[in-house]
Each structure stands twice: as C-alpha cells, then as structure tokens.
Design a protein around this motif. Structure first.
Motif, short mmCIF file in Angstrom:
data_model
loop_
_atom_site.label_atom_id
_atom_site.label_comp_id
_atom_site.label_asym_id
_atom_site.label_seq_id
_atom_site.Cartn_x
_atom_site.Cartn_y
_atom_site.Cartn_z
N THR A 16 -82.41 -12.31 -66.05
CA THR A 16 -81.88 -13.31 -65.13
C THR A 16 -82.13 -14.71 -65.68
OG1 THR A 16 -82.32 -11.86 -63.26
CG2 THR A 16 -81.99 -14.18 -62.75
N THR A 18 -81.60 -18.77 -64.52
CA THR A 18 -81.26 -19.72 -63.47
C THR A 18 -80.96 -21.07 -64.11
OG1 THR A 18 -82.69 -18.58 -61.89
CG2 THR A 18 -82.03 -20.82 -61.33
N SER A 44 -73.76 -10.36 -63.04
CA SER A 44 -73.44 -11.06 -61.79
C SER A 44 -73.67 -12.55 -61.94
CB SER A 44 -74.25 -10.51 -60.61
OG SER A 44 -75.60 -10.89 -60.71
N ARG A 46 -74.52 -15.57 -59.17
CA ARG A 46 -74.81 -15.95 -57.79
C ARG A 46 -75.00 -17.46 -57.73
NH1 ARG A 46 -79.34 -13.15 -56.76
NH2 ARG A 46 -80.67 -14.96 -56.76
N ARG A 47 -74.29 -18.09 -56.82
CA ARG A 47 -74.38 -19.54 -56.66
C ARG A 47 -75.68 -19.93 -55.96
NH1 ARG A 47 -70.86 -21.43 -60.28
NH2 ARG A 47 -68.78 -20.63 -59.96
N ASP A 49 -76.11 -21.32 -53.27
CA ASP A 49 -76.06 -21.05 -51.84
C ASP A 49 -76.22 -19.56 -51.53
OD1 ASP A 49 -73.61 -19.95 -52.53
OD2 ASP A 49 -72.42 -21.37 -51.38
N GLY A 50 -76.43 -18.74 -52.57
CA GLY A 50 -76.65 -17.32 -52.38
C GLY A 50 -75.40 -16.47 -52.42
N MET A 51 -74.25 -17.10 -52.50
CA MET A 51 -72.98 -16.35 -52.54
C MET A 51 -72.69 -15.86 -53.95
SD MET A 51 -71.98 -16.42 -49.40
CE MET A 51 -70.29 -15.87 -49.54
N ASN A 52 -72.21 -14.63 -54.07
CA ASN A 52 -71.79 -14.11 -55.37
C ASN A 52 -70.44 -14.71 -55.73
OD1 ASN A 52 -73.96 -12.44 -56.04
ND2 ASN A 52 -73.19 -10.80 -54.76
N ALA A 53 -70.29 -15.07 -56.99
CA ALA A 53 -69.03 -15.62 -57.49
C ALA A 53 -68.38 -14.59 -58.40
CB ALA A 53 -69.29 -16.91 -58.26
N ASP A 65 -77.08 -21.96 -60.35
CA ASP A 65 -76.46 -20.65 -60.55
C ASP A 65 -77.51 -19.69 -61.11
OD1 ASP A 65 -73.96 -21.48 -59.73
OD2 ASP A 65 -73.06 -21.46 -61.73
#
Length: 86
Positions: A16, A18, A44, A46-47, A49-53, A65
C-alpha cells in the motif's frame, strides 16, 4: 528442499502506498505512472474520502490517495518511489 528455499523477494505480495497531500505526482494520471512496466499490478485506488475510484489510465492522482499494488518486493519498491517522487 521445499518452499524454504524460495527467496522472499521472489514472492508476490500486496503493498500500500499513500500519496502525500503535496507532491510532484499529484494531478498526473494513473496511466502516466506506467506502473505495469515496472512489473506491478494495480489492485485498488481509494480516495482520501474513503471512496474507491475506478482503475483507469486517465484517473488523476490526488493527495491522500491510497494505492494498493501487487508484485515482487523489488518492483514494488520502484513503484512506490515513482508514485512518491514522480
């Protein structure tokens, strides 16, 4: 000899990364990072804001991100360096 003889750097793993709030890669597209050419696979995005893009080449990188990659340790290190420093 069995699996014990396998070098750990030869094993695929998840990693991961960031992205920091500011950096040279922000605003660049995911495709422009050419991560598959380093031998890693995008798992994956993930933005902040926690939303997957969606994982498409024209996705713009943003601060915060979280990018999950799959590959061997040396390739993952190169991919992380590319994502963090451009």
């Amino acid at each position: 000899a069995g699996d014990e003889s396998l070098n750990e750097t030869d094993q695929e793993r998840l990693h991961t990364v960031t992205l920091p709030p500011a950096g040279r890669t922000l605003g660049k597209t995911l495709g422009s990072m050419a991560l598959p050419s380093l031998g890693v696979r995008l798992v994956s995005l993930r933005r902040a804001d926690g939303m997957n893009a969606p994982l498409h080449d024209d996705a713009l990188l943003q601060g915060g991100d979280v990018i999950v990659l799959s590959g061997k340790a040396p390739a993952l290190a190169l991919a992380e360096a590319r994502l963090l420093s451009g």
